[in-house]
Scaffold this active site. Structure first.
Site, PDB file in Angstrom:
ATOM      1  N   ASN A 211       0.853  -1.191   0.000  1.00  0.00           N
ATOM      2  CA  ASN A 211       0.000   0.000   0.000  1.00  0.00           C
ATOM      3  C   ASN A 211       0.891   1.244   0.000  1.00  0.00           C
ATOM      4  OD1 ASN A 211       0.573   0.739   2.869  1.00  0.00           O
ATOM      5  ND2 ASN A 211      -0.367  -1.266   3.205  1.00  0.00           N
TER       6      ASN A 211
ATOM      7  N   ASP B  70      -4.253  -6.733   4.829  1.00  0.00           N
ATOM      8  CA  ASP B  70      -5.226  -7.676   5.396  1.00  0.00           C
ATOM      9  C   ASP B  70      -5.140  -9.045   4.733  1.00  0.00           C
ATOM     10  OD1 ASP B  70      -6.397  -5.990   7.301  1.00  0.00           O
ATOM     11  OD2 ASP B  70      -7.558  -4.975   5.734  1.00  0.00           O
TER      12      ASP B  70
ATOM     13  N   LYS C  10       9.624 -16.822 -10.749  1.00  0.00           N
ATOM     14  CA  LYS C  10       8.871 -15.692 -11.310  1.00  0.00           C
ATOM     15  C   LYS C  10       7.675 -16.210 -12.121  1.00  0.00           C
ATOM     16  CE  LYS C  10       9.305 -11.762 -14.347  1.00  0.00           C
ATOM     17  NZ  LYS C  10       9.953 -11.233 -15.522  1.00  0.00           N
TER      18      LYS C  10
ATOM     19  N   PHE D  18      -4.980   2.896  14.595  1.00  0.00           N
ATOM     20  CA  PHE D  18      -5.221   3.910  13.572  1.00  0.00           C
ATOM     21  C   PHE D  18      -6.304   3.381  12.642  1.00  0.00           C
ATOM     22  CE2 PHE D  18      -2.118   7.454  13.230  1.00  0.00           C
ATOM     23  CZ  PHE D  18      -1.460   7.238  14.438  1.00  0.00           C
TER      24      PHE D  18
ATOM     25  N   LYS E 222     -14.053  -0.099  14.900  1.00  0.00           N
ATOM     26  CA  LYS E 222     -12.719  -0.720  15.030  1.00  0.00           C
ATOM     27  C   LYS E 222     -12.200  -0.622  16.454  1.00  0.00           C
ATOM     28  CE  LYS E 222     -11.273  -0.242  10.321  1.00  0.00           C
ATOM     29  NZ  LYS E 222     -10.651   0.535   9.298  1.00  0.00           N
TER      30      LYS E 222
ATOM     31  N   LYS F  52     -11.424  -4.071  18.434  1.00  0.00           N
ATOM     32  CA  LYS F  52     -10.026  -4.418  18.697  1.00  0.00           C
ATOM     33  C   LYS F  52      -9.605  -4.068  20.128  1.00  0.00           C
ATOM     34  CE  LYS F  52      -9.019  -3.936  13.781  1.00  0.00           C
ATOM     35  NZ  LYS F  52      -7.981  -4.041  12.763  1.00  0.00           N
TER      36      LYS F  52
HETATM   37  N1  CTP Z   1      -4.221  -3.743  11.827  1.00  0.00           N
HETATM   38  C1  CTP Z   1      -3.485  -4.793  12.330  1.00  0.00           C
HETATM   39  N2  CTP Z   1      -3.441  -5.976  11.663  1.00  0.00           N
HETATM   40  C2  CTP Z   1      -4.117  -6.146  10.496  1.00  0.00           C
HETATM   41  C3  CTP Z   1      -4.862  -5.077   9.971  1.00  0.00           C
HETATM   42  C4  CTP Z   1      -4.898  -3.882  10.657  1.00  0.00           C
HETATM   43  O1  CTP Z   1      -2.899  -4.651  13.377  1.00  0.00           O
HETATM   44  N3  CTP Z   1      -4.017  -7.314   9.861  1.00  0.00           N
HETATM   45  C5  CTP Z   1      -4.286  -2.493  12.594  1.00  0.00           C
HETATM   46  C6  CTP Z   1      -3.673  -1.302  11.904  1.00  0.00           C
HETATM   47  O2  CTP Z   1      -2.283  -1.165  12.234  1.00  0.00           O
HETATM   48  C7  CTP Z   1      -4.498  -0.147  12.458  1.00  0.00           C
HETATM   49  C8  CTP Z   1      -5.843  -0.772  12.720  1.00  0.00           C
HETATM   50  O3  CTP Z   1      -5.634  -2.182  12.794  1.00  0.00           O
HETATM   51  O4  CTP Z   1      -4.001   0.309  13.697  1.00  0.00           O
HETATM   52  C9  CTP Z   1      -6.897  -0.498  11.679  1.00  0.00           C
HETATM   53  O5  CTP Z   1      -6.384  -0.832  10.422  1.00  0.00           O
HETATM   54  P1  CTP Z   1      -7.330  -0.739   9.147  1.00  0.00           P
HETATM   55  O6  CTP Z   1      -6.612  -1.296   7.954  1.00  0.00           O
HETATM   56  O7  CTP Z   1      -7.922   0.633   9.040  1.00  0.00           O
HETATM   57  O8  CTP Z   1      -8.516  -1.683   9.605  1.00  0.00           O
HETATM   58  P2  CTP Z   1      -8.935  -3.139   9.288  1.00  0.00           P
HETATM   59  O9  CTP Z   1      -9.239  -3.812  10.575  1.00  0.00           O
HETATM   60  O10 CTP Z   1      -7.973  -3.802   8.396  1.00  0.00           O
HETATM   61  O11 CTP Z   1     -10.335  -2.907   8.576  1.00  0.00           O
HETATM   62  P3  CTP Z   1     -10.713  -2.597   7.029  1.00  0.00           P
HETATM   63  O12 CTP Z   1      -9.506  -2.896   6.220  1.00  0.00           O
HETATM   64  O13 CTP Z   1     -11.855  -3.480   6.780  1.00  0.00           O
HETATM   65  O14 CTP Z   1     -11.092  -1.142   7.020  1.00  0.00           O
END
Ligand code: CTP
Length: 401
Positions: free
Chosen positions: A209, A278, A288, A323, A337, A341
């Site tokens: 990302n 995720d 490759k 975050f 969230k 969490k």
């Molecule tokens: N986070 C994490 N581990 C993951 C995904 C996210 O620890 N596998 C943490 C990020 O570091 C951040 C928070 O969760 O502090 C929210 O991340 P975000 O990507 O906004 O949320 P998701 O739970 O992944 O939800 P979505 O992608 O559905 O918005």
């Protein structure tokens, strides 16, 4: 670093590393500080006062009894004007004088008169540094609250190899900034995650990302300046490790999971600023992937949610800050969230707001708290937002202790 409005009295004493004080003067002035240089007579054998006069814009003061300046008791006025008093390089001689209150030249006299925080960066031959009497003097000064910038090991100008090289300029700058900063996070252990993760598809390609890591690095840097013991678990970024921070590099979400979860128990505060992938490709090809004329589909599998795992294992008194980066329904998704969490605080960014989010040096956010409170903070430098996040966590910590 912003030292605007600060006066740094920089004392240069007589060793070969005196030339490095010129670079320090230039960087301090570049950061906005007024630099007033004092030199011992022996320092002038290694570098001339004129070098410091050109770099600082002020007369470099050497002799206490020099009559050639506007009338003022100069050692007293400089001692009072100093926001930080720095001795770099500091010889064994000035360290011994400082430890015993001897005042027989401009540097030692002004040092005795100042009430400003003192930063000392020793530089000398290894034999002198290792001599127990120098060790005792350094210990005495540390005991009085002097900020000591430890010398580095390496090949010394005299040909010996060992401890005694003047610390790197950036380390001295960090110590000066730290001396100017209230140590309100002292004794706290803090873990910050930052940057993106990369999920390998084959030896050449990965899914990732746009995270630059700037927000997480700013939090780590400010927390270290405020006295915390900081571990930064970082995905791949182009950023330099902030001074005083222990950095652990990872690439994938699963590596970040292991690095964070294995260290979580020791932390007072964990801040998850990283943009964690995720999903990862279900299989990582060993070779490759070659193109064909057909469409290509990549099967993805879920990565573990690190923050959710930390929320499950959170120990009493530990604080967890997440975050959330959203493009729609920011506050609703963020509140959800925070609850899911088990966070104490969540920093919500909208990707739609100009100047906020990925890659920028600025950020705007809404801070959400477990008790339902919300606070919107305007667009500001990521360092300022970092301080604001740390301030709020400190208040939460005081309320749970
Ligand atoms: N986070 C994490 N581990 C993951 C995904 C996210 O620890 N596998 C943490 C990020 O570091 C951040 C928070 O969760 O502090 C929210 O991340 P975000 O990507 O906004 O949320 P998701 O739970 O992944 O939800 P979505 O992608 O559905 O918005």
């Amino acid at each position: 670093m912003n030292l605007g409005g600060k006066t740094i009295v920089l004392c240069v004493t007589g060793g070969i590393a005196a030339y490095k004080a010129a670079d320090l003067t230039s960087k301090l002035r570049g950061a906005g500080a007024q630099v007033r240089v004092l030199m011992t007579e022996s320092a002038t054998q290694f570098i001339t006062p004129m070098t410091f006069e050109v770099l600082s814009g002020y007369r470099a003061v050497v002799d206490t009894f020099d009559r050639n300046f506007s009338w003022e008791v100069e050692h007293v006025s400089l001692a009072k004007a100093a926001d930080v008093f720095v001795i770099a390089p500091a010889t064994a001689n000035i360290i011994a004088k400082a430890a015993h209150g001897i005042a027989d030249d401009m540097v030692s006299t002004t040092l005795l008169a100042t009430r400003a925080p003192v930063v000392i960066a020793p530089a000398m031959n290894t034999g002198m540094y290792d001599n127990p009497v120098t060790g005792q003097n350094l210990e005495t000064l540390r005991g009085r609250g002097v900020h000591m910038v430890e010398p580095a090991c390496g090949r010394l100008a005299c040909g010996d190899t060992g401890r005694g090289k003047l610390a790197d300029t950036n380390e001295i700058l960090h110590a000066i900034e730290q001396a100017l900063t209230v140590q309100d996070l002292a004794d706290l252990s803090l873990l910050v995650t930052a940057g993106p993760t990369q999920e390998a598809l084959d030896p050449v390609r990965f899914l990732s990302n746009h995270s630059s890591g700037k927000m997480g690095y700013a939090i780590a840097a400010r927390a270290a300046l405020r006295g915390a013991k900081v571990t930064l678990v970082s995905g791949p970024t182009a950023l330099a490790t902030p001074a005083g921070v222990t950095r652990v590099d990872i690439t994938s979400a699963r590596e970040m999971f292991d690095a964070v979860v294995s260290r979580a128990d020791r932390q007072d505060i964990i801040i998850k600023a990283a943009a964690v992938g995720d999903y990862r490709p279900e299989t990582e090809a060993q070779d490759k992937l070659k193109k064909s004329n057909d469409e290509m589909n990549i099967a993805l599998t879920r990565n573990p949610d690190i923050l959710a795992e930390l929320g499950r294992k959170k120990r009493p008194g530990q604080l967890l800050c997440g975050f959330a980066m959203e493009t729609q329904n920011l506050l609703q998704n963020a509140a959800d969230k925070l609850r899911r969490k088990n966070c104490d605080m969540l920093v919500a960014n909208s990707l739609r707001e100009a100047g906020a989010g990925f890659q920028h040096d600025t950020n705007a956010a809404t801070l959400l708290f477990a008790d339902g409170r919300q606070e919107t903070v305007p667009l500001m430098q990521k360092e300022e937002l970092a301080d604001c996040i740390l301030d709020r966590l400190l208040v939460l910590r005081e309320s749970v202790q």
